[in-house]
Design an enzyme around this catalytic site. Structure first.
Site, short mmCIF file in Angstrom:
data_model
loop_
_atom_site.label_atom_id
_atom_site.label_comp_id
_atom_site.label_asym_id
_atom_site.label_seq_id
_atom_site.Cartn_x
_atom_site.Cartn_y
_atom_site.Cartn_z
N ASP A 1 -10.06 -5.68 -3.50
CA ASP A 1 -9.48 -4.67 -2.61
C ASP A 1 -10.37 -3.43 -2.64
O ASP A 1 -10.58 -2.82 -3.70
CB ASP A 1 -8.07 -4.34 -3.12
CG ASP A 1 -7.30 -3.38 -2.23
OD1 ASP A 1 -7.92 -2.51 -1.60
OD2 ASP A 1 -6.06 -3.50 -2.19
N HIS B 1 -7.33 -6.08 0.82
CA HIS B 1 -6.15 -5.25 1.08
C HIS B 1 -5.39 -5.69 2.34
O HIS B 1 -4.42 -5.06 2.73
CB HIS B 1 -6.61 -3.78 1.23
CG HIS B 1 -5.53 -2.75 1.06
ND1 HIS B 1 -4.97 -2.46 -0.17
CD2 HIS B 1 -4.92 -1.93 1.95
CE1 HIS B 1 -4.06 -1.50 -0.01
NE2 HIS B 1 -4.00 -1.16 1.25
N SER C 1 0.83 -1.20 0.00
CA SER C 1 0.00 0.00 0.00
C SER C 1 0.87 1.26 0.00
O SER C 1 1.64 1.48 -0.93
CB SER C 1 -0.97 -0.06 1.19
OG SER C 1 -2.00 0.89 1.03
#
Length: 282
Positions: free
Chosen positions: A226, A260, A149
């Site tokens: 995600d 995620h 991320s």
């Protein structure tokens, strides 16, 4: 620079440790996790740096990613630093989860009141490797980087801005084009000021357009389910298009049903360790 050991746990015949030190770059105490494989007891090992995402500390990766067994097998030292300075007593640093504490974005801030402490780019690029190489049995010539991320963004920009420094780079669900997404606009605007042209120096999609360094094989895994992908925060398509145009090799894998979280990371971490071992142990 003095290191203070915070914890040590035997793990797959190696040791998962956490250390604390006073950072000259960030002007505060910082912690990092370091996995020392069994091979580190008898010789020098390559180092793989992991950069975590928003809200994380050094703990998230070392407790949730299940990377240690693969790192032990491939003889890799794995370093997982914190994501921002801590306890700097800057007004507003704890007001939101996506800016300030836990959200350093791997940039060197130029704006008040952030510019004194929020220098995560230089910390990761220079101070931390020097510290690791001075205190652990590393081979400084063999170093790679990966992340998740915000940390995937960090890994990509560090590799692209420093050709030849890292043998390989990979990312899980990276923020690929921060100048175009809300997370990025908030962070880059806050740390670097309102002039958006200055943000481009920390945007992987922009950086790859002018990349002319040594060959870099990039591996990216992205969960198809995600929530931040569908919200337009990650924008991998923009990065892939720029890589294709510049003929920069990238393997992009869209993983059906994954989100995620660290469950996603743990599911594919062995592939990433293998990817890096191929270059670090070559």
């Amino acid at each position: 620079m003095a290191l203070k050991q915070v914890s040590s746990n035997k793990c797959f015949e190696g040791f998962q440790k956490v250390f604390e030190h006073d950072s000259a770059e960030l002007k505060c105490k910082m912690k990092f996790g370091i996995y020392l494989p069994p091979k580190a007891e008898t010789g020098k090992c390559p180092v793989l740096y992991w950069l975590s995402g928003l809200t994380c500390t050094e703990q998230n990766f070392i407790t949730k990613a299940a990377f240690q067994q693969a790192a032990a097998e491939h003889g890799l030292i794995v370093v997982a630093p914190d994501t921002s300075p801590r306890g700097c007593n800057i007004e507003g640093e704890d007001e939101s989860w996506d800016f300030g504490t836990g959200a350093g974005f791997y940039v060197d801030a130029t704006e008040e009141p952030w510019k004194t402490n929020y220098r995560m780019y230089s910390y990761i690029k220079d101070e931390l490797p020097k510290l690791i190489n001075a205190n652990f049995p590393t081979d400084p010539e063999r170093m790679s980087i990966f992340g998740h991320s915000m940390g995937g963004h960090g890994a990509l920009i560090l590799a692209l801005k420093n050709p030849g420094k890292y043998k390989s780079v990979s990312a899980f669900a990276p923020i690929c084009n921060p100048i175009q997404c809300q997370w990025g606009k908030k962070a880059l605007g806050g740390y670097l000021g309102p002039d958006a042209s200055k943000w481009e120096a920390y945007d992987a999609t922009q950086l790859v357009k002018s990349y002319s360094g040594s060959r870099l094989d990039i591996l990216i895994d992205q969960g198809k389910d995600d929530q931040f992908l569908s919200a337009g925060q990650l924008l991998p398509d923009n990065f892939i298009a720029a890589c294709t145009e510049r003929k920069v090799p990238v393997v992009f894998r869209l993983q059906q049903g994954y989100d995620h979280s660290y469950f996603f990371i743990a599911s594919f971490i062995n592939d990433h360790i293998k990817h890096h071992a191929k270059y670090l142990n070559a």
